[in-house]
Design an enzyme around this catalytic site. Structure first.
Site, PDB file in Angstrom:
ATOM      1  N   ARG A 201      -2.015  43.699  24.147  1.00 51.20           N
ATOM      2  CA  ARG A 201      -2.074  44.400  25.440  1.00 51.20           C
ATOM      3  C   ARG A 201      -3.451  45.007  25.674  1.00 51.20           C
ATOM      4  O   ARG A 201      -3.836  45.270  26.797  1.00 51.20           O
ATOM      5  CB  ARG A 201      -0.985  45.459  25.521  1.00 51.20           C
ATOM      6  CG  ARG A 201      -1.109  46.552  24.485  1.00 51.20           C
ATOM      7  CD  ARG A 201       0.014  47.558  24.562  1.00 51.20           C
ATOM      8  NE  ARG A 201      -0.178  48.590  23.543  1.00 51.20           N
ATOM      9  CZ  ARG A 201       0.670  49.568  23.315  1.00 51.20           C
ATOM     10  NH1 ARG A 201       1.783  49.648  24.011  1.00 51.20           N
ATOM     11  NH2 ARG A 201       0.427  50.469  22.393  1.00 51.20           N
ATOM     12  N   ARG A 207      -7.330  47.971  17.126  1.00 52.98           N
ATOM     13  CA  ARG A 207      -7.793  49.263  17.631  1.00 52.98           C
ATOM     14  C   ARG A 207      -8.062  50.193  16.442  1.00 52.98           C
ATOM     15  O   ARG A 207      -7.312  50.197  15.470  1.00 52.98           O
ATOM     16  CB  ARG A 207      -6.725  49.876  18.545  1.00 52.98           C
ATOM     17  CG  ARG A 207      -7.111  51.152  19.189  1.00 52.98           C
ATOM     18  CD  ARG A 207      -6.191  51.457  20.366  1.00 52.98           C
ATOM     19  NE  ARG A 207      -4.776  51.339  20.025  1.00 52.98           N
ATOM     20  CZ  ARG A 207      -4.063  52.308  19.451  1.00 52.98           C
ATOM     21  NH1 ARG A 207      -4.623  53.465  19.143  1.00 52.98           N
ATOM     22  NH2 ARG A 207      -2.783  52.132  19.191  1.00 52.98           N
ATOM     23  N   THR A 313      -0.521  51.871   0.793  1.00 52.03           N
ATOM     24  CA  THR A 313       0.171  52.037  -0.488  1.00 52.03           C
ATOM     25  C   THR A 313      -0.576  52.957  -1.470  1.00 52.03           C
ATOM     26  O   THR A 313       0.033  53.875  -2.029  1.00 52.03           O
ATOM     27  CB  THR A 313       0.406  50.646  -1.124  1.00 52.03           C
ATOM     28  OG1 THR A 313       1.221  49.911  -0.221  1.00 52.03           O
ATOM     29  CG2 THR A 313       1.061  50.744  -2.478  1.00 52.03           C
ATOM     30  N   ALA A 343      -8.371  47.247   3.764  1.00 51.13           N
ATOM     31  CA  ALA A 343      -8.674  45.839   4.007  1.00 51.13           C
ATOM     32  C   ALA A 343      -7.648  45.267   4.959  1.00 51.13           C
ATOM     33  O   ALA A 343      -6.537  45.772   5.064  1.00 51.13           O
ATOM     34  CB  ALA A 343      -8.628  45.066   2.690  1.00 51.13           C
ATOM     35  N   HIS A 442     -27.681  37.859  -7.644  1.00 50.86           N
ATOM     36  CA  HIS A 442     -27.981  36.672  -6.860  1.00 50.86           C
ATOM     37  C   HIS A 442     -27.365  35.441  -7.501  1.00 50.86           C
ATOM     38  O   HIS A 442     -27.399  35.312  -8.721  1.00 50.86           O
ATOM     39  CB  HIS A 442     -29.507  36.494  -6.781  1.00 50.86           C
ATOM     40  CG  HIS A 442     -29.891  35.366  -5.879  1.00 50.86           C
ATOM     41  ND1 HIS A 442     -29.852  35.476  -4.511  1.00 50.86           N
ATOM     42  CD2 HIS A 442     -30.286  34.103  -6.162  1.00 50.86           C
ATOM     43  CE1 HIS A 442     -30.225  34.326  -3.986  1.00 50.86           C
ATOM     44  NE2 HIS A 442     -30.498  33.479  -4.960  1.00 50.86           N
TER      45      HIS A 442
HETATM   46  P1  NDP Z   1      -0.357  48.840  13.929  1.00 53.76           P
HETATM   47  O1  NDP Z   1       0.045  50.197  14.372  1.00 53.76           O
HETATM   48  O2  NDP Z   1      -1.516  48.635  13.062  1.00 53.76           O
HETATM   49  O3  NDP Z   1      -0.582  47.920  15.212  1.00 53.76           O
HETATM   50  C1  NDP Z   1       0.385  47.838  16.217  1.00 53.76           C
HETATM   51  C2  NDP Z   1      -0.103  46.854  17.258  1.00 53.76           C
HETATM   52  O4  NDP Z   1       0.937  46.633  18.194  1.00 53.76           O
HETATM   53  C3  NDP Z   1      -1.312  47.350  18.029  1.00 53.76           C
HETATM   54  O5  NDP Z   1      -2.131  46.263  18.303  1.00 53.76           O
HETATM   55  C4  NDP Z   1      -0.671  47.880  19.322  1.00 53.76           C
HETATM   56  O6  NDP Z   1      -1.506  47.743  20.432  1.00 53.76           O
HETATM   57  C5  NDP Z   1       0.483  46.924  19.486  1.00 53.76           C
HETATM   58  N1  NDP Z   1       1.595  47.483  20.255  1.00 53.76           N
HETATM   59  C6  NDP Z   1       2.252  48.641  20.027  1.00 53.76           C
HETATM   60  N2  NDP Z   1       3.255  48.775  20.917  1.00 53.76           N
HETATM   61  C7  NDP Z   1       3.229  47.681  21.720  1.00 53.76           C
HETATM   62  C8  NDP Z   1       3.990  47.249  22.817  1.00 53.76           C
HETATM   63  N3  NDP Z   1       4.999  47.973  23.266  1.00 53.76           N
HETATM   64  N4  NDP Z   1       3.684  46.069  23.392  1.00 53.76           N
HETATM   65  C9  NDP Z   1       2.650  45.337  22.938  1.00 53.76           C
HETATM   66  N5  NDP Z   1       1.876  45.689  21.889  1.00 53.76           N
HETATM   67  C10 NDP Z   1       2.163  46.859  21.296  1.00 53.76           C
HETATM   68  O7  NDP Z   1       0.986  48.234  13.295  1.00 53.76           O
HETATM   69  P2  NDP Z   1       1.263  47.027  12.324  1.00 53.76           P
HETATM   70  O8  NDP Z   1       2.704  46.690  12.570  1.00 53.76           O
HETATM   71  O9  NDP Z   1       0.265  45.945  12.453  1.00 53.76           O
HETATM   72  O10 NDP Z   1       1.082  47.675  10.893  1.00 53.76           O
HETATM   73  C11 NDP Z   1       1.892  48.798  10.528  1.00 53.76           C
HETATM   74  C12 NDP Z   1       1.226  49.609   9.433  1.00 53.76           C
HETATM   75  O11 NDP Z   1       1.269  48.906   8.231  1.00 53.76           O
HETATM   76  C13 NDP Z   1      -0.217  49.936   9.711  1.00 53.76           C
HETATM   77  O12 NDP Z   1      -0.311  51.258  10.147  1.00 53.76           O
HETATM   78  C14 NDP Z   1      -0.908  49.758   8.397  1.00 53.76           C
HETATM   79  O13 NDP Z   1      -1.267  51.006   7.882  1.00 53.76           O
HETATM   80  C15 NDP Z   1       0.106  49.112   7.500  1.00 53.76           C
HETATM   81  N6  NDP Z   1      -0.409  47.814   7.027  1.00 53.76           N
HETATM   82  C16 NDP Z   1      -1.514  47.768   6.241  1.00 53.76           C
HETATM   83  C17 NDP Z   1      -2.009  46.567   5.804  1.00 53.76           C
HETATM   84  C18 NDP Z   1      -3.230  46.531   4.954  1.00 53.76           C
HETATM   85  O14 NDP Z   1      -3.678  47.566   4.515  1.00 53.76           O
HETATM   86  N7  NDP Z   1      -3.818  45.348   4.720  1.00 53.76           N
HETATM   87  C19 NDP Z   1      -1.355  45.302   6.151  1.00 53.76           C
HETATM   88  C20 NDP Z   1      -0.227  45.457   6.988  1.00 53.76           C
HETATM   89  C21 NDP Z   1       0.231  46.676   7.406  1.00 53.76           C
HETATM   90  P3  NDP Z   1      -2.598  48.848  20.888  1.00 53.76           P
HETATM   91  O15 NDP Z   1      -3.772  48.651  20.026  1.00 53.76           O
HETATM   92  O16 NDP Z   1      -2.856  48.514  22.314  1.00 53.76           O
HETATM   93  O17 NDP Z   1      -1.916  50.169  20.706  1.00 53.76           O
END
Ligand code: NDP
Length: 462
Positions: A201, A207, A313, A343, A442
């Site tokens: 969106r 973000r 985690t 990451a 290197h």
């Molecule tokens: P995030 O909160 O990172 O991202 C949610 C995404 O969904 C954003 O892009 C947001 O958009 C979008 N969104 C939210 N509501 C809507 C809606 N109603 N309609 C459309 N788009 C929407 O959540 P994730 O599920 O990706 O990850 C959850 C958590 O898990 C993270 O906070 C992270 O800390 C953890 N995680 C960590 C990882 C790692 O360290 N490698 C890997 C996976 C998960 P917008 O930007 O516009 O708000």
């Protein structure tokens, strides 16, 4: 005579709950841990671990392709998704068995049930007959669960939970969301051969990350064939036979064989009796805690994703260690959240520590200082012979008046492994001069961080 059945009942056997239970038991405390899904929790059973195994699997597609540039001919043996899922599940079973063993060896009692908090010293568990257990201290470590917007047809979609266990690989998948989970699964499915449309969106993915990082990854994802539809929202999902149609709010539709939502996660607190027991929750349902992970009820603590502080985690594990020191060792201990690296296992991956350019700029604007920005883009050596067009991007953000490196970001091959080491440098306040004085290895990509000499011109400059 003990006043309570236990010294600690931890609710949730994920990374945080397990660590706190083991630590408390090692201090001689009588500990029970209650879990209603699998021991190991989100990270080990439904998140980081199985996801990374799938990331490894998908990387072979690129590796087979790249190998021809290195003289390997016809190295593409074909891919068997059910075999991957079976191997992954076997590994998760192995890990779960290890968790059961370490908890049992630590003297922690595992209770497989759903827990509710009846009062600040009583936990009720369901299951055969149900039981009321009394305890001195309660730890809420219940994590989170995928949340989705309530649009018509949302019942047709899957989340990351199901994506890790699909019976077959879809031909076309639409993934809604632009966060960690969405970009990681877009990379997995795309590399394994599905046609991926990612619907976000916002104008850009991820973000909160540095803008150059976001742009670099989005560009590479598009080069790999992922169709990123920005500023696009889904209004309704309908099922047409075996396929789905996503009706977009601005008009138009997207057809897919599978729809996955990765639109964030909500803390698991609903129906647990927490508010009734006096535990304050925030507007999103997260347990409100102080710096020592103590809730508004003095003997009820909460750690990890259920508190929505920094949902990672290793942070939950650090909170567990600190909570045990606070509650059981008479040493109130707070976690230091500064300079926590993270990451994204996208393709290519991201590694990042410290401030983004926008954050550093804002901090320095308040302080009246300025920042210098160093950016490098290059083709990783591995891709020279293979001809893959993928580029790596590295970026340093330096506070001008102190010369301290405030942010270190990378998109590209091995970025998470590289940035982990740089996290030590940032935590210990390394300066750009110290980076420059370090001799690199290197040929490595990591060594490039020590050769960044050209400041990026400021707006208006040459
Ligand atoms: P995030 O909160 O990172 O991202 C949610 C995404 O969904 C954003 O892009 C947001 O958009 C979008 N969104 C939210 N509501 C809507 C809606 N109603 N309609 C459309 N788009 C929407 O959540 P994730 O599920 O990706 O990850 C959850 C958590 O898990 C993270 O906070 C992270 O800390 C953890 N995680 C960590 C990882 C790692 O360290 N490698 C890997 C996976 C998960 P917008 O930007 O516009 O708000």
């Amino acid at each position: 005579m003990n006043k309570y059945d236990y010294d600690l009942i931890a609710i949730g056997a994920g990374s945080g709950g397990v660590r706190a239970s083991r630590r408390a038991a090692a201090l001689g405390k009588r500990v029970a841990i209650v879990e209603n899904l699998r021991t190991g929790g989100t990270c080990v059973m439904r998140g980081c671990v199985p996801k990374k195994l799938l990331v490894y699997a998908s990387h072979f597609a690129d590796d087979f392709e790249d190998s021809s540039g290195y003289g390997w001919q016809g190295a593409d043996p074909g891919f068997d998704w059910p075999a991957l899922i079976e191997a992954k599940n076997k590994e998760l079973d192995r890990l779960e068995a290890i968790y059961h063993r370490i908890l049992s060896e630590a003297g922690v009692e595992e209770i497989f049930a759903t827990a509710t908090v009846a009062d600040p010293h009583t936990v009720e568990v369901d299951g055969s007959g149900g039981k009321s257990l009394t305890t001195e201290t309660i730890l809420v470590a219940t994590g989170g669960w995928p949340k989705m917007p309530p649009i018509p047809g949302i019942e047709h979609v899957i989340t990351s939970n199901e994506a890790l266990d699909l019976a077959r690989l879809p031909e076309r998948i639409a993934i809604v969301g632009g966060g960690y989970v969405a970009v990681e699964f877009a990379g997995i499915f795309n590399s394994l051969g599905a046609r991926v449309t990612e619907i976000i969106r916002a104008p850009q993915i991820l973000r909160g990350f540095d803008d150059d990082v976001r742009g670099a990854l989005a560009g590479e994802m598009e080069n790999k064939g992922i169709d990123i539809r920005s500023e696009t929202e889904v209004g309704e999902i309908t099922k047409d036979g075996n396929a789905f149609s996503l009706k977009l709010k601005g008009g138009g539709t997207i057809a897919a064989d599978l729809v996955m939502y990765a639109t964030g996660r909500a803390p698991n607190t609903r129906g647990m009796g927490l508010e009734e027991a006096g535990v304050a929750l925030d507007g999103k349902g997260a347990v409100k805690v102080d710096e020592y992970s103590r809730s508004s009820v003095g003997n009820i603590y909460a750690i990890g994703d259920v508190t929505e502080r920094m949902n990672l985690t290793p942070v939950a594990i650090a909170e567990a260690e600190a909570m045990v020191k606070t509650a059981f060792e008479d040493t109130p201990t707070a976690v230091d959240y500064a300079g926590v690296p993270s990451a994204v296992f996208s393709q290519p991956p991201i590694g990042t520590v410290g401030l983004t350019e926008a954050e550093a700029g804002a901090v320095n604007e308040i302080g009246g200082g300025a920042i210098d920005v160093y950016v490098s883009r290059f083709t990783p050596m591995k891709y020279t012979l293979s001809g893959r067009g993928e580029k790596s991007m590295m970026k340093l953000i330096v506070e001008r008046h102190t010369d301290r490196v405030l942010g270190c970001h990378m998109v590209g091959l091995d970025a998470p492994e590289i940035i982990q080491g740089f996290a030590v440098a940032l935590r210990t306040g390394a300066t750009k001069a110290q980076f420059d004085a370090t001799i690199g290895i290197h040929p490595t990509a990591a060594g490039e961080f020590f050769t960044l000499r050209e400041k990026r011109p400021e707006p208006g400059e040459g």
